[in-house]
Each structure stands twice: as C-alpha cells, then as structure tokens.
Design an enzyme around this catalytic site. Structure first.
Site, PDB file in Angstrom:
ATOM      1  N   ILE A 139       0.864  -1.172   0.000  1.00 58.08           N
ATOM      2  CA  ILE A 139       0.000   0.000   0.000  1.00 58.08           C
ATOM      3  C   ILE A 139       0.909   1.233   0.000  1.00 58.08           C
ATOM      4  O   ILE A 139       1.745   1.390   0.889  1.00 58.08           O
ATOM      5  CB  ILE A 139      -0.921   0.041   1.227  1.00 58.08           C
ATOM      6  CG1 ILE A 139      -1.781  -1.236   1.298  1.00 58.08           C
ATOM      7  CG2 ILE A 139      -1.794   1.291   1.181  1.00 58.08           C
ATOM      8  CD1 ILE A 139      -2.731  -1.425   0.137  1.00 58.08           C
ATOM      9  N   LYS A 140       0.727   2.094  -0.996  1.00 63.47           N
ATOM     10  CA  LYS A 140       1.542   3.302  -1.089  1.00 63.47           C
ATOM     11  C   LYS A 140       0.902   4.434  -0.286  1.00 63.47           C
ATOM     12  O   LYS A 140      -0.265   4.764  -0.480  1.00 63.47           O
ATOM     13  CB  LYS A 140       1.702   3.745  -2.553  1.00 63.47           C
ATOM     14  CG  LYS A 140       2.669   2.906  -3.341  1.00 63.47           C
ATOM     15  CD  LYS A 140       2.780   3.379  -4.777  1.00 63.47           C
ATOM     16  CE  LYS A 140       3.740   4.529  -4.916  1.00 63.47           C
ATOM     17  NZ  LYS A 140       4.004   4.841  -6.354  1.00 63.47           N
ATOM     18  N   ILE A 141       1.706   5.005   0.596  1.00 66.23           N
ATOM     19  CA  ILE A 141       1.249   6.110   1.436  1.00 66.23           C
ATOM     20  C   ILE A 141       2.264   7.246   1.306  1.00 66.23           C
ATOM     21  O   ILE A 141       3.462   7.027   1.496  1.00 66.23           O
ATOM     22  CB  ILE A 141       1.126   5.681   2.912  1.00 66.23           C
ATOM     23  CG1 ILE A 141       0.086   4.565   3.050  1.00 66.23           C
ATOM     24  CG2 ILE A 141       0.764   6.872   3.792  1.00 66.23           C
ATOM     25  CD1 ILE A 141      -0.030   4.000   4.460  1.00 66.23           C
TER      26      ILE A 141
END
Length: 367
Positions: A139-141
């Site tokens: 998951i890219k944050i």
C-alpha cells in the site's frame, strides 16, 4: 547469459517496473518482462492508472457492468485498479515466493486527496489491502507529515507499505523511524513480522528538475558546474542515512525478532533533461539492498546499453556531501526545494486522480 539488468540484480538492486495497464497484463507483457528483463516488482500511481484506463478498450466491459450496477465513480475506480493490481500480484507471485516475500511486490496508492488526513489514509489502506487480498501487495502512502502516523498504524496492522513522495533527508529519517515504530507496534500486537515488508520511495529526477531551474536563474560559473548533480548526491546521502539507521541497536533488536529492513527505492528515475544519459539515475545509484523502479523506456534502455561498474553510491559519499555544500554556497535552499517538490507531488497526483474521476464518470455515463 547475463545482461545489464541481470547484472544490476546481481549487484543487489531489485528491478521494478513503474507502470501497469490491463493491456500489459492481458498480453503477457509483464510476465515476459519478469522472464527476460529481471523485473521482480511493479509500482503504480494515480497518473499511471489515469493513462491506462483512459487510453484502452480493455476496461470497457468492466465499466459497462459497473454502470449497469450504478456503482459510484470512486468505488468504480477502486474496483478497476484493484483488479489490475491483483492480477499483477499473481503474475509476480513466483518472485515473491523465491525471495521469501521480499520481491514480487505490486504497489497501489491510497487516494492522493487523503495525503493530509491520517485517519482516512489508514482506513483506505485497510480497505485496499482487503480488496486486493494478496500477500505480495504494497500500500503506497505519501510521506507527508500526516502520512507518517498512518504509515506506522498501517504497518502495526500487519499491512506492508511503500512510502512514497520522499524528497528530503530529514523526512526520510522520519520515515525510517515511522517504519521501525510500526514494526515495534506490530510485534506488540503479537504479529509475525517476517513477511511484513516496506520500501521507502526516494524521488530522484524531480530534484534535478527543480534545482537546475534555480541554478539557471543564479547563472554563475559555479552554479553551472552543479547542473544535474543534486539528485544523485541527495539519493546517495539518503543511502548513507539508511545504513546508519539500520545499523543501530534499535534495529538489531527488531531484526532479531524477524523484521526485514525497509529498502530504499529510487523512484522518478527517467531523465527529464534530454541532454543527460537515459540511464543516468540507474547507473549512478547502485548499492545492495535497494530497488530501482523504472518506466518501461528507462528499463529497456538500461537493458540495451546500461552498465554496472560495481557500487556507485557508497564510494561517493564524500563527493555527495561536497555537492550539497556547493549548492548551499551558490544559494540553493534545499529545504525549500524539498517543500516545493512535496507540495507539487501531492498536487500532481491529486490532479491525475481528478482527471481519472472525470474520465471514468464520463465512461460510466456513456453506458
């Protein structure tokens, strides 16, 4: 038989593709790149999805079905993008298994409009993790100030994270701290952290674009000699801080409990200045335990004529420090550069997301 990309992998740099599309997946192209070009990971972002969905007929059937069901445009985008990412995860699952969970990863980004909302970012991360339902997902944050606690909380929940939009060294240190805190909390929650992974996406070429623009305005001989040097120096010093952070007693205690280091990932690695070598940001950033995610053009260029002379980061720490000192001496404010780039980065992804919303909304309305 070796080639420049397999040589790069042998030097400890994981080769990832910075692109995805349903056409690429349906044609078998991603599987082919994994087989012939050493690709062991994929990164995506809102701009990539906007281009993929608006330029291909491969999404028409799903769009038709979503329109018939009356699905909200935001949820439609989640269903479309998670479907592509799920397939990509399956294509790269052999690399995930072969590397013990380190590679074979595919990244999907939280809605960029949430970049400054900690709680909504965490909620979105959980939702995307559930929807894709693959262990080799990232998951890219974004590494905004509000993103940092969301990164920690996401990791604590047992979700692997790709931290994106890192431009400066101080923020990178905060990202590594957020990662270790997340691992500590995951362990406190009784989680097995041996398959909990993270990369820290440190942006490269955009730094040169911004700094070189400022050097042109300064327009002195000293300033001109620094053109196209800031980004590489900045990334090299990031690796120096990575070595320091993951050489501490704090990290040793976590590693003893099965934790994996958060690898530096070089992002934005295509050269924006056509006068520069097209493989510059790959050739100059070779070090073990790193990732280089490349647009297809850069990937193919390095596969065709790239060179792997050995490590190109650690032997050049002194030079990197010298470049940063020289930039300050000619009047380039790196702190301001980093702030501008982070704001621009979030805005660009928000704009792409809004364009995607408009395009999908239009396509849903056409069915």
């Amino acid at each position: 038989m070796t080639n420049p990309l397999s040589d790069l992998s042998a030097a400890g740099v994981a080769v990832w593709l910075d692109d995805i599309s349903r056409d690429r997946l349906n044609s078998g192209n991603l599987a082919e790149l994994a087989r012939t070009h050493s690709v062991v990971g994929v990164t995506t972002n809102p701009t990539i999805f906007q281009k993929a969905i608006t330029s291909s007929k491969a999404y028409e059937e799903q769009l038709h079905d979503l329109a018939i069901r009356g699905v909200d445009v935001g949820e439609a985008i989640r269903l479309i993008t998670t479907a592509d990412v799920r397939v990509a995860c399956d294509v790269l699952r052999p690399a995930y298994d072969a590397s013990g969970g380190t590679d074979g990863r595919v990244s999907i980004e939280v809605d960029p409009r949430l970049a400054h909302d900690t709680d909504k970012t965490l909620a979105e991360a959980r939702s995307l993790w559930w929807m894709v339902d693959r262990p080799n997902l990232f998951i890219k944050i974004p590494a905004t100030l509000e993103g940092l606690p969301a990164i920690t909380a996401t990791l604590a929940a047992g979700i692997s994270v790709n931290v994106t939009l890192i431009f400066g060294l101080e923020r990178y240190e905060a990202v590594m701290d957020a990662y270790m805190t997340g691992i500590e909390q995951a362990l406190a929650n009784g989680r097995d952290v041996s398959r909990l992974e993270s990369v820290a996406s440190f942006f490269v070429s955009r730094v040169d674009s911004e700094v070189d623009k400022r050097l042109e305005k300064i327009d002195t001989p000293a300033a001109q000699t620094l053109r196209a040097k800031a980004a590489i120096a900045n990334a090299r010093l990031a690796y120096e801080r990575y070595e320091k952070a993951f050489g501490t007693e704090r990290w040793a205690a976590l590693a003893a409990r099965g934790a994996k280091p958060q690898r530096p990932l070089w992002a934005s690695t295509s050269t924006k200045d056509p006068s520069l070598p097209d493989t510059l940001y790959v050739h100059e950033l070779i070090a073990p335990g790193t990732v280089n995610t490349m647009p297809e053009a850069t990937l193919l260029a390095f596969g065709d004529h790239g060179e792997v002379p050995g490590e190109t980061i650690r032997p050049n720490y002194a030079d990197a420090h010298g470049v940063m000192t020289a930039l300050a001496n000619v009047g380039v404010d790196l702190d301001d550069v980093v702030e501008v780039l982070e704001q621009e980065g979030v805005t660009k992804f928000e704009d792409s997301w809004n364009q995607l919303l408009d395009a999908v909304r239009g396509q849903l309305g056409a069915h």
